[in-house]
Design a protein around this motif. Structure first.
Motif, short mmCIF file in Angstrom:
data_model
loop_
_atom_site.label_atom_id
_atom_site.label_comp_id
_atom_site.label_asym_id
_atom_site.label_seq_id
_atom_site.Cartn_x
_atom_site.Cartn_y
_atom_site.Cartn_z
N MET A 208 8.79 -2.66 12.16
CA MET A 208 9.95 -1.75 11.92
C MET A 208 9.20 -1.40 10.47
O MET A 208 9.54 -2.07 9.26
CB MET A 208 10.32 -1.62 12.78
CG MET A 208 10.69 -1.32 14.30
SD MET A 208 12.58 -0.63 14.72
CE MET A 208 12.67 0.60 13.55
N ASP A 209 8.53 -0.56 8.90
CA ASP A 209 8.64 -0.34 8.30
C ASP A 209 8.09 1.27 8.11
O ASP A 209 7.70 1.49 7.74
CB ASP A 209 7.22 -0.90 7.91
CG ASP A 209 7.07 -0.86 6.93
OD1 ASP A 209 7.94 -0.63 5.55
OD2 ASP A 209 6.01 -1.37 5.77
N PRO A 210 9.90 1.74 8.22
CA PRO A 210 10.06 3.15 7.97
C PRO A 210 9.45 3.51 6.55
O PRO A 210 8.77 4.87 6.19
CB PRO A 210 11.31 3.37 8.35
CG PRO A 210 11.94 1.96 8.04
CD PRO A 210 10.50 1.19 8.42
N LEU A 211 10.04 3.20 5.11
CA LEU A 211 9.04 3.40 3.69
C LEU A 211 8.24 2.98 3.77
O LEU A 211 7.57 3.46 2.76
CB LEU A 211 10.60 2.10 3.53
CG LEU A 211 10.20 2.10 1.79
CD1 LEU A 211 10.64 3.09 1.05
CD2 LEU A 211 10.39 0.09 1.26
N GLY A 212 7.67 1.16 5.14
CA GLY A 212 5.55 1.59 4.90
C GLY A 212 5.35 2.72 5.00
O GLY A 212 4.30 3.44 4.94
N ALA A 213 5.95 3.56 5.70
CA ALA A 213 4.86 4.42 6.83
C ALA A 213 5.49 5.78 5.88
O ALA A 213 4.79 6.88 6.23
CB ALA A 213 6.26 4.58 8.12
N PHE A 214 7.24 5.68 5.37
CA PHE A 214 6.99 7.09 4.66
C PHE A 214 5.86 7.18 3.14
O PHE A 214 5.83 8.36 2.88
CB PHE A 214 8.60 6.78 3.30
CG PHE A 214 8.60 8.29 2.53
CD1 PHE A 214 9.04 9.37 2.29
CD2 PHE A 214 8.64 7.38 1.40
CE1 PHE A 214 8.93 9.63 1.38
CE2 PHE A 214 9.09 8.18 0.67
CZ PHE A 214 9.27 9.70 0.93
#
Length: 230
Positions: A208-214
């Motif tokens: 999971m990569d919420p920072l990358g998605a942001f």
């Protein structure tokens, strides 16, 4: 071998540019504080682009090297420029302006880099076509300029995340009152573990990569928009 060499050179370019951009980011904080009445950074000798005054062993060198090796967005931080909010003329409002100065400096650098990209492309393309310039020179010049744009967009939006010690935390804090502010201060002590989880644990172990998605949504889309004409 060629791929490995290109990757190593690209990593070196990314790390060098992110270090320079992070230094400009910190100097911008100190410069804005000085303009708003606080000369602490100037007194500490930090209003300089000399890397020796700013580089942090982990944040300025090790972290960007690790991020570059992982193949994701590359960012870094320099030693925070000192300032004293009590010396600002209007501490509440001015504190937010000091915080914004860092990301704003990165946006300005990204725009400068965009102008450089178009200049390199327009001049270099004709030179390559006429045989006056080797294609490899144009390739690396474009790699340098486009990386400069992306690095600064990434630094700008990463630092706007409202989590201490990032600049975004100083923008949201004046908006909080009562219990909300107390809860924010409570969360603040967990800021570094939260950042480490976002940077490493979620992407590497949980996929999971919420920072990358942001960053894709913000820095990535703006990068595509700025360089859409190339």
């Amino acid at each position: 071998m060629l791929y490995s060499t290109q990757r190593l050179v690209s990593m070196a370019i990314s790390v060098a540019l992110v270090m320079f951009s992070a230094i400009v980011h910190e100097v911008a904080h100190g410069w804005m504080a000085l303009k708003l009445g606080d000369p602490t950074a100037k007194e500490a000798g930090r209003l300089t682009l000399d890397p020796r005054a700013h580089l942090d062993g982990f944040g300025s060198v090790a972290l960007p090297l690790i991020m570059a090796a992982m193949g994701g967005p590359v960012f870094a931080f320099a030693k925070p420029v000192p300032y004293d909010p009590r010396r600002l003329r209007n501490p509440g409002k001015d504190d937010a302006l000091v915080a914004l100065a860092g990301p704003f400096s990165n946006i300005l650098q990204a725009l400068l880099g965009t102008a450089l990209v178009y200049a390199v492309w327009n001049l270099g393309y004709d030179a390559v076509a006429s045989g006056a310039l080797a294609y490899e020179v144009l390739f690396w010049a474009m790699r340098l300029a486009t990386t400069y744009v992306y690095v600064n967009l990434t630094l700008a939006f990463f630092n706007l995340i409202p989590l201490p010690p990032l600049d975004g935390s100083k923008l949201i804090l004046p908006l909080l009152k009562g219990k909300a502010k107390m809860e924010y201060y409570r969360i603040q002590q967990y800021a570094m573990p939260i950042l480490l989880i976002l940077l490493y644990v979620l992407p590497q172990f949980l996929r999971m990569d919420p920072l990358g998605a942001f960053l894709d949504l913000t820095a990535g889309n703006l990068y595509d928009l700025l360089l859409s004409g190339v």
